[in-house]
Design an enzyme around this catalytic site. Sequence first.
Site, PDB file in Angstrom:
ATOM      1  N   SER A 262       0.910  -1.170  -0.033  1.00  0.00           N
ATOM      2  CA  SER A 262       0.059  -0.023   0.226  1.00  0.00           C
ATOM      3  C   SER A 262       0.982   1.466   0.050  1.00  0.00           C
ATOM      4  CB  SER A 262      -0.815  -0.062   1.402  1.00  0.00           C
ATOM      5  OG  SER A 262      -0.086   0.291   2.208  1.00  0.00           O
ATOM      6  N   LYS A 263       0.298   2.309  -0.107  1.00  0.00           N
ATOM      7  CA  LYS A 263       1.025   3.631  -0.363  1.00  0.00           C
ATOM      8  C   LYS A 263       1.614   4.009   1.124  1.00  0.00           C
ATOM      9  CE  LYS A 263      -0.139   8.430  -0.784  1.00  0.00           C
ATOM     10  NZ  LYS A 263       0.830   8.633   0.351  1.00  0.00           N
ATOM     11  N   ARG A 264       0.735   3.264   1.905  1.00  0.00           N
ATOM     12  CA  ARG A 264       1.304   3.733   3.505  1.00  0.00           C
ATOM     13  C   ARG A 264       2.574   2.917   3.798  1.00  0.00           C
ATOM     14  NH1 ARG A 264      -2.298   1.511   7.469  1.00  0.00           N
ATOM     15  NH2 ARG A 264      -3.999   1.925   5.981  1.00  0.00           N
ATOM     16  N   GLY A 266       5.101   2.524   1.628  1.00  0.00           N
ATOM     17  CA  GLY A 266       5.844   3.422   0.885  1.00  0.00           C
ATOM     18  C   GLY A 266       6.319   4.574   1.899  1.00  0.00           C
ATOM     19  N   ASP A 267       5.234   5.211   2.337  1.00  0.00           N
ATOM     20  CA  ASP A 267       5.513   6.271   3.396  1.00  0.00           C
ATOM     21  C   ASP A 267       6.260   5.761   4.219  1.00  0.00           C
ATOM     22  OD1 ASP A 267       4.063   7.733   1.667  1.00  0.00           O
ATOM     23  OD2 ASP A 267       2.106   7.659   2.764  1.00  0.00           O
TER      24      ASP A 267
END
Length: 500
Positions: A262-264, A266-267
């Site tokens: 998920s994008k999370r 990556g963050d």
Amino acid sequence: MSKQVRVRFAPSPTGPLHIGGVRTALFNYLFAKKHGGVFYLRIEDTDQTRFVPGAEAYIFEALEWLGIAPDETVGKNEKFGPYRQSERKAMYKQYADQLLNSGWAYYAFDTAESLDAMRKEAEANGKTFIYNHSVREQLDNSLTVSREKVEERKANGEHYVIRFKTPVNEILELKDIIRGDIKFDTNLLDDKVLFKSDGMPTYHLANIVDDHLMETSHVIRGEEWLPSLPLHHLLYKAFGWNAPEFAHLPLILKPIGNGKLSKRDGDKMGFPVFPLEWKTEEGVSSGYRENGFFPEAVINFLALLGWNDGTEQEIFSLEELVEKFDLNRIHKAGAKFDPEKNKWFNHQYLQKQSDASLAESFKTILDKKGISTSLDLTKIVGMIKERANFVTEFWDLADYFFEAPTSYDEKAAKNWKEETPGLMQQVISELNKMEDFTSTNIETLLKEWMTTNEIGMGKVMQPLRLSLVGALKGPHLFDIIEMIGKAETVKRIEKAIASL
Ligand code: GLU
């Protein structure tokens, strides 16, 4: 393969294209090219509530940057256009009507409130409400309401949807190129909405109609669409059309832990999950392009997420991927996303770039820093690139070529002994004697001097490097000396003597 291969990437423009979507596009591209077929892109924008401005342009730009632009799409070889579903709106109604007439679909008038109430009631009894064969004959739809009444209510402008009438008691035995045979029990399926009274088809209807009209031979898409396979198969059957072949790609998994990337992730771990940067009012999501990745490296690591050619080979050009790609070699199991490995790929591609072209990119970085130099950047890049994953790291690896050190690494400075200033003075006078100031000559002469005077190498080399670089890092010392030149070298040694 007998029929013409035509495959598609069919994103919904609801935000930036996730790296998983890019892999789907890539696998479609590779498959099309491998079989001399067509890779087309269709924009699936029937759900206007989820429309995001800029998302469509982003998709085109991303594929262009990666070098996998479609052969046919909006504004390009529109053989079966339009390629935007919102512009095909008028086409879908007749197909919904066809299903109504043949008994494969029915009108349903249930309001959102009544459906919600039924859902809640089911929940209270520990059950899940499913709009399907088990309840449809008790609900507010054309299976229970007379034909005249249905027409009357439609004429009165009442909201309705058209639902698929899923057959009862059938076991569907379907084929997936990657997963093999899969069985689905139709009794477990719900009667999906195909069309709404605002005149818009839902994803399912539009997707099947378009895949048919656009002569799609294979549907290659993410595993999250596997649950839709039985419905899609039944829709083809209901229309009397030949279905394309299906291949559902494995999920891309988180680097650590379980579940979908998920994008999370990556963050949290500091890597992009988008090909290009995406800016919104809430902030900026970083992209592979802006992070200094080469498109070839991104293509390469994505290709290996769920596929390999059966050998240990890891570096593949796009041409090689086209040649070797095979849907039968895609794994069923999810593919773990490894951000460190992605950097490794970029490192490999950076080494393949010519020093001259890397020097140009480096020059842009130096310009931004306001550093003008007469030094040979191509040569400098050649000395440091082996240590770099990204061009953006060049400055940290090479700053001492352009600026004398302003501080000295503390640990390394401990090797600066009492006798060091004297030795460094002698180095200065040796250098001053040299006429041919090239790396090899400097090396030969300094080593000769050390041997003749029985001076240990370490006693000279480490402090000398510390004086010039500020730390014990960098390429071959004599290359650095040649590059910065005699005057600058002497100046830096003198400064070190004065300050250490
Ligand atoms: N519009 C769907 C998506 O956003 C397409 C799914 C499919 O390929 O059938 O992924």
